[in-house]
Design a protein around this motif. Structure first.
Motif, PDB file in Angstrom:
ATOM      1  N   GLU A   1       0.815  -1.204   0.000  1.00  0.00           N
ATOM      2  CA  GLU A   1       0.000   0.000   0.000  1.00  0.00           C
ATOM      3  C   GLU A   1       0.853   1.258   0.000  1.00  0.00           C
ATOM      4  OE1 GLU A   1      -3.146  -0.173  -0.669  1.00  0.00           O
ATOM      5  OE2 GLU A   1      -2.807  -2.341  -0.709  1.00  0.00           O
ATOM      6  N   ALA A   2       1.966   1.236   0.715  1.00  0.00           N
ATOM      7  CA  ALA A   2       2.835   2.411   0.749  1.00  0.00           C
ATOM      8  C   ALA A   2       3.442   2.686  -0.629  1.00  0.00           C
ATOM      9  CB  ALA A   2       3.940   2.214   1.788  1.00  0.00           C
ATOM     10  N   LEU A   3       3.911   1.623  -1.300  1.00  0.00           N
ATOM     11  CA  LEU A   3       4.513   1.812  -2.615  1.00  0.00           C
ATOM     12  C   LEU A   3       3.470   2.255  -3.642  1.00  0.00           C
ATOM     13  CD1 LEU A   3       7.064  -1.132  -2.853  1.00  0.00           C
ATOM     14  CD2 LEU A   3       7.524   1.292  -2.508  1.00  0.00           C
ATOM     15  N   ARG A   4       2.278   1.712  -3.551  1.00  0.00           N
ATOM     16  CA  ARG A   4       1.226   2.140  -4.483  1.00  0.00           C
ATOM     17  C   ARG A   4       0.861   3.600  -4.259  1.00  0.00           C
ATOM     18  NH1 ARG A   4      -2.954  -3.069  -4.561  1.00  0.00           N
ATOM     19  NH2 ARG A   4      -1.665  -4.409  -5.897  1.00  0.00           N
ATOM     20  N   ALA A   5       0.839   4.009  -3.010  1.00  0.00           N
ATOM     21  CA  ALA A   5       0.521   5.405  -2.715  1.00  0.00           C
ATOM     22  C   ALA A   5       1.578   6.346  -3.292  1.00  0.00           C
ATOM     23  CB  ALA A   5       0.405   5.606  -1.202  1.00  0.00           C
ATOM     24  N   ALA A   6       2.806   5.841  -3.412  1.00  0.00           N
ATOM     25  CA  ALA A   6       3.885   6.654  -3.977  1.00  0.00           C
ATOM     26  C   ALA A   6       3.925   6.590  -5.503  1.00  0.00           C
ATOM     27  CB  ALA A   6       5.229   6.192  -3.418  1.00  0.00           C
ATOM     28  N   GLY A   7       2.991   5.849  -6.105  1.00  0.00           N
ATOM     29  CA  GLY A   7       2.915   5.791  -7.554  1.00  0.00           C
ATOM     30  C   GLY A   7       3.557   4.578  -8.178  1.00  0.00           C
ATOM     31  N   ALA A   8       4.203   3.736  -7.359  1.00  0.00           N
ATOM     32  CA  ALA A   8       4.812   2.517  -7.903  1.00  0.00           C
ATOM     33  C   ALA A   8       3.740   1.437  -8.063  1.00  0.00           C
ATOM     34  CB  ALA A   8       5.924   2.038  -6.980  1.00  0.00           C
ATOM     35  N   ARG A   9       4.051   0.408  -8.845  1.00  0.00           N
ATOM     36  CA  ARG A   9       3.158  -0.738  -8.990  1.00  0.00           C
ATOM     37  C   ARG A   9       3.747  -1.878  -8.187  1.00  0.00           C
ATOM     38  NH1 ARG A   9      -0.268   0.092 -13.438  1.00  0.00           N
ATOM     39  NH2 ARG A   9      -0.478  -2.113 -13.987  1.00  0.00           N
ATOM     40  N   CYS A  10       2.897  -2.565  -7.429  1.00  0.00           N
ATOM     41  CA  CYS A  10       3.410  -3.573  -6.503  1.00  0.00           C
ATOM     42  C   CYS A  10       2.354  -4.642  -6.277  1.00  0.00           C
ATOM     43  CB  CYS A  10       3.790  -2.899  -5.173  1.00  0.00           C
ATOM     44  SG  CYS A  10       4.540  -4.008  -3.966  1.00  0.00           S
ATOM     45  N   VAL A  11       2.757  -5.915  -6.294  1.00  0.00           N
ATOM     46  CA  VAL A  11       1.848  -7.022  -5.991  1.00  0.00           C
ATOM     47  C   VAL A  11       2.571  -8.009  -5.095  1.00  0.00           C
ATOM     48  CG1 VAL A  11       0.618  -6.801  -8.189  1.00  0.00           C
ATOM     49  CG2 VAL A  11       2.512  -8.417  -7.992  1.00  0.00           C
ATOM     50  N   ALA A  12       1.807  -8.735  -4.306  1.00  0.00           N
ATOM     51  CA  ALA A  12       2.380  -9.810  -3.507  1.00  0.00           C
ATOM     52  C   ALA A  12       2.712 -10.988  -4.404  1.00  0.00           C
ATOM     53  CB  ALA A  12       1.394 -10.247  -2.419  1.00  0.00           C
ATOM     54  N   VAL A  13       3.798 -11.667  -4.097  1.00  0.00           N
ATOM     55  CA  VAL A  13       4.168 -12.869  -4.839  1.00  0.00           C
ATOM     56  C   VAL A  13       3.261 -14.007  -4.395  1.00  0.00           C
ATOM     57  CG1 VAL A  13       5.993 -14.568  -5.253  1.00  0.00           C
ATOM     58  CG2 VAL A  13       6.559 -12.127  -5.139  1.00  0.00           C
ATOM     59  N   GLN A  14       2.507 -14.549  -5.346  1.00  0.00           N
ATOM     60  CA  GLN A  14       1.574 -15.624  -5.043  1.00  0.00           C
ATOM     61  C   GLN A  14       2.245 -16.983  -5.223  1.00  0.00           C
ATOM     62  OE1 GLN A  14      -1.507 -15.170  -3.856  1.00  0.00           O
ATOM     63  NE2 GLN A  14      -1.242 -12.955  -3.931  1.00  0.00           N
ATOM     64  N   HIS A  15       1.848 -17.927  -4.403  1.00  0.00           N
ATOM     65  CA  HIS A  15       2.316 -19.296  -4.544  1.00  0.00           C
ATOM     66  C   HIS A  15       1.218 -20.129  -5.185  1.00  0.00           C
ATOM     67  CE1 HIS A  15       6.123 -19.155  -2.167  1.00  0.00           C
ATOM     68  NE2 HIS A  15       5.558 -18.020  -1.780  1.00  0.00           N
ATOM     69  N   ILE A  16       1.610 -21.176  -5.833  1.00  0.00           N
ATOM     70  CA  ILE A  16       0.661 -22.007  -6.564  1.00  0.00           C
ATOM     71  C   ILE A  16      -0.456 -22.492  -5.656  1.00  0.00           C
ATOM     72  CG2 ILE A  16       0.439 -24.206  -7.778  1.00  0.00           C
ATOM     73  CD1 ILE A  16       3.380 -23.713  -8.717  1.00  0.00           C
ATOM     74  N   ARG A  17      -0.072 -22.973  -4.471  1.00  0.00           N
ATOM     75  CA  ARG A  17      -1.090 -23.504  -3.565  1.00  0.00           C
ATOM     76  C   ARG A  17      -2.083 -22.422  -3.148  1.00  0.00           C
ATOM     77  NH1 ARG A  17      -2.490 -27.520  -0.297  1.00  0.00           N
ATOM     78  NH2 ARG A  17      -0.887 -28.863  -1.141  1.00  0.00           N
ATOM     79  N   SER A  18      -1.587 -21.217  -2.881  1.00  0.00           N
ATOM     80  CA  SER A  18      -2.497 -20.165  -2.443  1.00  0.00           C
ATOM     81  C   SER A  18      -3.438 -19.762  -3.570  1.00  0.00           C
ATOM     82  CB  SER A  18      -1.713 -18.949  -1.937  1.00  0.00           C
ATOM     83  OG  SER A  18      -0.944 -18.376  -2.978  1.00  0.00           O
ATOM     84  N   LEU A  19      -2.941 -19.741  -4.816  1.00  0.00           N
ATOM     85  CA  LEU A  19      -3.812 -19.427  -5.945  1.00  0.00           C
ATOM     86  C   LEU A  19      -4.908 -20.471  -6.091  1.00  0.00           C
ATOM     87  CD1 LEU A  19      -1.330 -18.313  -8.745  1.00  0.00           C
ATOM     88  CD2 LEU A  19      -3.120 -16.923  -7.721  1.00  0.00           C
TER      89      LEU A  19
END
Length: 793
Positions: free
Chosen positions: A688-706
């Motif tokens: 959320e902090a990086l997105r607020a600063a204008g960067a694009r950011c996602v959590a790294v998903q694992h196969i099992r979690s997907l």
């Protein structure tokens, strides 16, 4: 041979097909390039500001204009400026429209219903057409993180981005397949660039999940069943040699003993440290024993020794190597681009017997074909539906070949797997019923062995039927001939000798003459001096440009723990078959397609070939950097990993200000400062902090979690299937939706010998007496050793 001047090659399979490309970037234009390579007339409608791919750098080195990426994606097309053509004119002219917009942004170019004879609309985006954001080429790292691919690359605690624009290329290939599968429906296809063809994320998820694992059941079950046979084998990975790197393969039992003979070290076979069970654990000790042997020899010397002895090994080829490689030269893979760019470029996606491919393709300047375009020019051929009830015979194993049948089955084809009990598909996996986590049924004991419950096999083979036919027996070969004579398509992805060694090559050639579409898929193709290389994924990564660009910038080469070349080859081979079927449906002949998995992978690294020809160098290794972005990488937070992209210098300044306000470290490289700042924060806070600063950011998903979080289910990428042995499970779908509905294959994967009598009766009208006689002679109906026969349908 000759020059293809952006007009359809007359005898090419898609000659006469009209494609209007309003997409920019990577995925949509790659779909257009594939269709153009197959003979379609592709008109690129470029906006006034130009396609952003024109300026996307391949790496951090010196760049030319237009970018080698743009050259590779857009050669062979006609170029019309958006100001010189109206959407209504373009839609009335086209058979297919390639778009990169999400549904909420659809405009006049996607309004196919505005014309009397509407074209097929194919929309390919990063996150799905229902998303607010279509994505951009610089989302590549983020898509790989969101799809589970990045987590699947983990080695020694490091996560490495697949090099180049792999998710977008793969989505483009799916988009081409979707266009060909959907022709005649006058509907809309969605493709996304992550796993398959609805979004980039889904496309890449499909690439990850089919091969790495198909998560369902408990942890113990996955450990027993889902470890690929390339996992934890050694020697493997990249070994330094006298002039670069090679990748030894140790997949088959004979690979280890043959290596040791070549090393002059037969003692290693008996060394208890290097038994099959302990070799991976003691791999560094073994590396020390054999490293000098590699360093004393060149890549070609080691590769030729492997070919001669039957050992599996591959050379790590760079983009510069492609320009001089004798095998690729004989196959005609590389030609020349003319017009707005000059130099070498891939020109043929695969070889088709008795046809020629252009050696020169033109890159048009923007608007160069404004005067050529005549919107009211009549179509030269009708649209062709690939009809339901198409008959397909598979002689395949593992992933790449079975995927072709998997896709065709989802379009309504009757797909028949031909198997023999003496040589089961390695992806079927042998294990005991007690490991399934489900009741084995009244007729079976928990200790019984089955080859029918592998998640990988059952995912890739849904909707097919299986016959057990032993081609080594004369009567079995006769049965196979009769099946092929009744088929429309024959898919073979074993070595180049599999049909010839059984005396079947001449017969198959005769069937092509009567209209059969036959595709053979050896790792390096069926023609060329190196064609005997075994088709294992890590060897194709070496030979296909992947290993030279994957991993840390400071290392020379690396292979991945995935089967990624299979994912690439499977969808490209599907495009090849669909194109040949389209040509046949329009009155053309059958086709003998010589498909090289190496070349399919190089197509997804084609910008490197262009760069090597223009600048005399191969692309630099970028690690997790995003080409052209101010900064990008992977962060380790307190509770997981994140991928981020800081696209511009303005965004970089905003992120630095964030770090200064939040107690971050100043004065160091941005990536170092971010690493230190993120280490003690949780993923949500960092994102959320990086997105607020204008960067694009996602959590790294694992196969099992997907799989288990509901994400894939919400995207309609999971299919719940009830299998007679494995029980009710969720499997990954194909990331293509036609007319809003995901492609589905009816029914579970087949059990061994399940449909032999049924198919031979339906297709060939065999009597019960003949079936019984063939079973008595073991020409049909054999099952793998140790498994218990099951009731046949």
């Amino acid at each position: 041979m000759g020059c293809m001047d952006n007009a359809a090659t007359p005898h090419a399979p898609l000659a006469g097909l009209r494609v209007l490309e309003v997409a920019t970037g990577v995925a949509g234009p790659y779909a257009g390039r594939l269709l153009a390579m197959l003979g379609a007339t592709v008109v690129k409608v470029e906006p006034a500001e130009g396609d952003p791919a024109r300026t996307i750098p391949v790496d951090g080195g010196p760049q030319v204009s237009p970018s080698p990426l743009f050259v590779h994606l857009n050669a062979g097309k006609r170029s019309v400026g958006a100001e010189s053509i109206t959407p209504e004119e373009g839609l009335a002219w086209a058979d297919v429209v390639l778009s990169d917009r999400v549904a909420r942004d659809f405009g006049p170019w996607e309004d196919t219903g505005s014309v009397a004879d509407p074209p097929m609309l194919v929309s390919v985006t990063a996150w799905g057409t229902g998303h607010d954001d279509p994505g951009s080429p610089s989302d590549e790292l983020l898509v790989q993180a969101a799809s589970g691919l990045l987590a699947a690359t983990e080695q020694d605690g490091q996560l490495w981005r697949f090099p180049g624009w792999q998710s977008q290329y793969l989505a483009g290939a799916y988009a081409a397949a979707a266009a060909l599968a959907g022709l005649g429906r006058h509907g809309r296809a969605e493709v996304t660039w992550v796993g398959a063809a609805r979004s980039a994320v889904e496309c890449q998820a499909a690439a990850t999940l089919y091969g790495v694992t198909a998560p369902h059941g408990d942890e113990r079950e996955e450990e027993v069943r889902q470890a690929g046979f390339q996992t934890n084998t050694f020697p493997s990975g990249a070994f330094a040699c006298a002039d670069g790197y090679v990748v030894p393969g140790t997949v088959r039992g004979k690979d280890w003993t043959t290596q040791c003979e070549l090393y002059g070290r037969p003692d290693l076979v008996l060394d208890p440290r290097f038994s099959w069970r302990d070799r991976w654990r003691n791999r560094e000790q073994l590396r020390a024993e054999i490293a000098d042997w590699y360093l004393a020899r060149t890549r070609r010397e080691i590769f030729d020794l492997a070919l001669k002895s039957g050992w599996s090994a591959g050379m790590v080829l760079s983009a510069q190597d492609v320009l001089t490689d004798p095998h690729l030269r004989e196959r005609g893979f590389v030609g020349t681009v003319s017009g707005a760019a000059r130099g070498p470029i891939p020109v043929r996606p695969w070889r088709v017997e008795n046809t020629t491919a252009p050696t020169v393709v033109r890159l048009a300047r923007r608007g160069e074909d404004d005067g050529w375009f005549q919107p009211r020019r009549p179509r030269s051929r009708p649209l062709w539906p690939v009809r339901n009830g198409l008959r397909v015979v598979e002689l395949t194993w593992a992933w790449a070949g079975p995927f072709v049948g998997r896709f065709l089955a989802s379009t309504g084809a009757d797909v028949i797997r031909v198997e023999a009990g003496a040589h089961p598909d390695g992806w079927r996996t042998r294990f005991r019923l007690r490991d399934l986590g489900t009741a084995p049924g009244e007729q079976h004991a928990p200790t019984d062995v089955t080859y029918d419950a592998s998640a990988q096999f059952n995912s890739l083979n849904r909707g097919k039927r299986a016959v057990s036919v032993d081609l080594s027996r004369p009567d079995g070969a006769r049965v196979f001939r009769e099946l092929v004579a009744a088929a429309d398509v024959l898919v073979v992805n074993m070595n180049h000798r599999v049909l010839a060694d059984r005396g079947l090559d001449g017969f198959v050639r005769e069937q092509v003459e009567r209209g059969l579409v036959h595709i053979t898929m050896p790792a390096l193709g069926a023609v060329g001096p190196d064609r005997a290389m075994p088709g294992f994924g890590m060897l194709t990564e070496a030979m296909g440009g992947f290993a030279a660009r994957f991993g840390s910038p400071g290392e020379g080469a690396r292979t991945s723990p995935t089967y990624y070349p299979d994912a690439v080859s499977g969808v490209h081979a599907t495009v090849a078959v669909l194109a040949a079927l389209a040509a046949r449906a329009a009155g053309g002949p059958g086709a003998a397609i010589d498909f090289s998995q190496q070349e399919a992978l190089w197509l997804q690294f084609g910008e490197g070939v262009v760069l090597a020809g223009q600048q005399g160098r191969s692309p630099a290794r970028l690690g997790n950097a995003e080409p052209g972005a101010a900064d990008a990488g992977v962060l380790s937070a307190a509770d997981g990993h994140l991928a981020y992209v800081v696209a511009t210098e303005q965004q970089a300044r905003a992120v630095r200000e964030l770090l200064e306000r939040d107690g971050g470290t100043g004065g160091t490289a941005l990536s170092e400062a971010l690493t230190a700042w993120a280490a003690h924060r949780d993923t949500d806070a960092v994102r959320e902090a990086l997105r607020a600063a204008g960067a694009r950011c996602v959590a790294v998903q694992h196969i099992r979690s997907l799989f288990h979080s509901g994400t894939l289910a919400a995207q309609r990428m999971l299919e719940l299937v009830d299998h007679p042995v494995a029980g009710k499970r969720a499997y990954l779908g194909i990331p293509v939706a036609l007319d809003g509905e995901p492609l589905r294959a009816d029914g579970p994967a087949p059990m061994f010998d399940q449909h032999t009598d049924e198919v031979l009766t339906e297709w060939l009208d065999y009597s019960p007496e003949r079936l019984a006689a063939l079973r008595g002679d073991a020409a049909i109906g054999t099952v793998p050793k140790g498994s218990r026969p099951r009731a046949r349908s």
